[in-house]
Write an enzyme that holds these catalytic residues in place. Structure first.
Site, PDB file in Angstrom:
ATOM      1  CE  LYS A 129      39.180  35.016  -0.436  1.00 19.97           C
ATOM      2  NZ  LYS A 129      38.502  33.863   0.220  1.00 19.97           N
ATOM      3  CG  ASN A 130      36.622  34.246   4.308  1.00 20.00           C
ATOM      4  OD1 ASN A 130      37.088  34.177   3.370  1.00 20.00           O
ATOM      5  ND2 ASN A 130      37.011  34.437   5.435  1.00 20.00           N
ATOM      6  CG  ASP A 155      43.976  28.653   0.100  1.00 17.62           C
ATOM      7  OD1 ASP A 155      44.484  29.494  -1.413  1.00 17.62           O
ATOM      8  OD2 ASP A 155      43.538  30.055   0.867  1.00 17.62           O
ATOM      9  CG  ASP A 196      40.934  32.298   7.501  1.00 14.90           C
ATOM     10  OD1 ASP A 196      41.147  30.710   6.419  1.00 14.90           O
ATOM     11  OD2 ASP A 196      39.924  32.623   6.692  1.00 14.90           O
ATOM     12  CG  MET A 200      39.205  23.160   9.693  1.00 15.11           C
ATOM     13  SD  MET A 200      38.045  25.171   9.595  1.00 15.11           S
ATOM     14  CE  MET A 200      37.581  25.362  11.495  1.00 15.11           C
TER      15      MET A 200
END
Length: 435
Positions: free
Chosen positions: A22-23, A121, A320, A342
């Site tokens: 996805k990224n 998000d 993630d 983060m």
């Protein structure tokens, strides 16, 4: 709003193929705007965020030809830059976090870019300063209209190469500035650049298009500007976050799973972190075999102190996957401290896990201590809501390991990052019903 109804306690068995990353997809798809020539992309994941970005490219005038379920040929030879001023663009781009990466390619080729404040998000503050400071270093003018609902504008008659030190090793920030710099006049040096595999893939693709980027895979990138870029063909990596999710899922549900085509050399420390949780892994060529385990024991440091799993810029552990590590540790033997450096809101889903019976101490917004149950007590099914992509899948893993039935609402968040996750897991023994 859709929901998942999960019957827990099922032991899965079989093979599963991870989707495209996805990224990586969000960067690669934006890069097609850099050239009027055809660009063919393979292994595109069919997930909400990616499909919305593809639709947005179509609205900008990019022609798209479906070659198969996961391959598309893009032609950006008739881009309508005026569309960026429309209400339709503002509405669609605002719903998508990845839309911010349209700015770099648009600025490089058309000398202007527009974007509303992007969504995504709700995991804490996600500032965009790195992007715009980089554009300004290249000679662009930046403005932000707060009264206009939060609208960013960048313009540049000429982009000129320069030295810059990024204020943080932002993946999307590095990608955006990099795409702007490839067609700037002269040489650009980017220090403190992110070097994740997604960035490496983008650099390799741009070089095939005619860019001149050196230092790929390091935190120091040097870009010699070129006048134009050509077409290319690119295949995306498998999604490392999904691979890690499947490893955690196998451990929590005592399942025997083979994860196919993992591009293991590109996973970095991810397999090692799960091994430190006590999970057995076997690398079989490019596949990862996870055997069914009744128990797994969390490692400790040499002096016997509690293991800490923390995120860090690549080649450190990706943030993630911290949600997945946290939920996987619930049924381990031992204790682990999860340190999410983060994002300050990413651990706030643990209240649902505690309600299910997990022993977790939320120390502060960035740290949680998980005291493993060692299978002595199963989690119990409850009704809960998915707050973001990664927490949503962590809750799904918890529900699949729990006793009884669970309902997860707001699964649109999960669909943003995981392709047909219910169908693929049901194929190897899960019982997930989409409501």
């Amino acid at each position: 709003m859709a929901s998942f109804k999960i019957t827990g306690g099922r032991h899965l068995k079989g093979e599963i193929v991870p989707q495209g990353a996805k990224n990586e997809a969000l960067q690669i798809l934006c890069a097609v705007l850099l050239t009027p020539e055809p660009v063919t992309i393979h292994n595109i994941p069919s997930i909400r965020d990616v499909n919305q970005l593809i639709d947005l490219l179509g609205d900008l005038g990019v022609r798209r030809t479906m070659l198969n379920d996961s391959s598309i040929r893009f032609e950006a030879n008739d881009v309508n830059t005026d569309y960026m001023e429309s209400d339709s663009f503002r509405q669609k781009a605002a719903a998508l976090r990845g839309s911010v990466m349209l700015l770099g390619p648009m600025l490089a080729r058309f000398r202007k870019g527009r974007i509303p404040r992007p969504g995504g998000d709700k995991i804490g503050r996600r500032r965009l300063d790195t992007h715009f400071l980089g554009f300004e270093k290249l000679g662009a003018e930046f403005s932000y209209d707060q009264e206009d609902g939060g609208f960013y504008r960048v313009d540049a008659k000429n982009l000129k190469g320069t030295y810059m030190l990024l204020d943080e090793a932002s993946v999307t920030g590095t990608a955006n500035v990099l795409m702007a710099a490839v067609m700037a006049e002269g040489t650009t040096t980017i220090y403190n650049a992110a070097c994740e595999p997604y960035l490496q893939q983008l650099c390799l693709m741009l070089n095939r298009m005619g860019a001149k980027i050196s230092g790929v895979g390091s935190n120091l990138l040097t870009i010699e500007g070129v006048e134009k870029l050509g077409g290319t063909e690119h295949t995306m990596l498998p999604d490392m976050i999904e691979i890690g999710s499947f490893i955690g899922l196998a451990a929590m549900t005592k399942s025997e799973i083979t994860i196919k085509n993992c591009q293991v050399p590109m996973l970095g420390v991810i397999p090692d972190v799960f091994k430190r949780l006590g999970i057995q892994l076997e690398i079989r060529g490019d596949d990862i075999f996870v055997p069914a385990q009744e128990h797994y024991r969390i490692d400790s440091y040499l002096d016997g102190s509690t293991l800490t799993v923390a995120d860090a810029p690549w080649p450190g552990f990706t943030p993630d996957l911290l949600s997945i590590v946290l939920v996987t540790a619930i049924q381990a033997q031992g204790t682990v401290l999860i340190h999410q450096k983060m994002f300050e809101s990413r651990l706030f889903f643990v209240d649902k896990l505690i309600e299910m019976g997990a022993q977790i101490i939320l120390c502060d917004p960035h740290r949680a201590t998980v005291i493993g149950l060692n299978r002595d007590t199963p989690l119990r099914g409850i009704r809960m809501t998915s707050p973001d992509i990664r927490a949503g899948v962590a809750l799904l893993i918890a529900a699949m390991s729990a006793r009884g039935v669970s309902i997860i609402d707001n699964i649109e968040q999960i669909d943003r990052g995981y392709q047909h996750i219910d169908t693929r897991l049901n194929a190897i023994g899960a019982e997930i019903i989409r409501l």
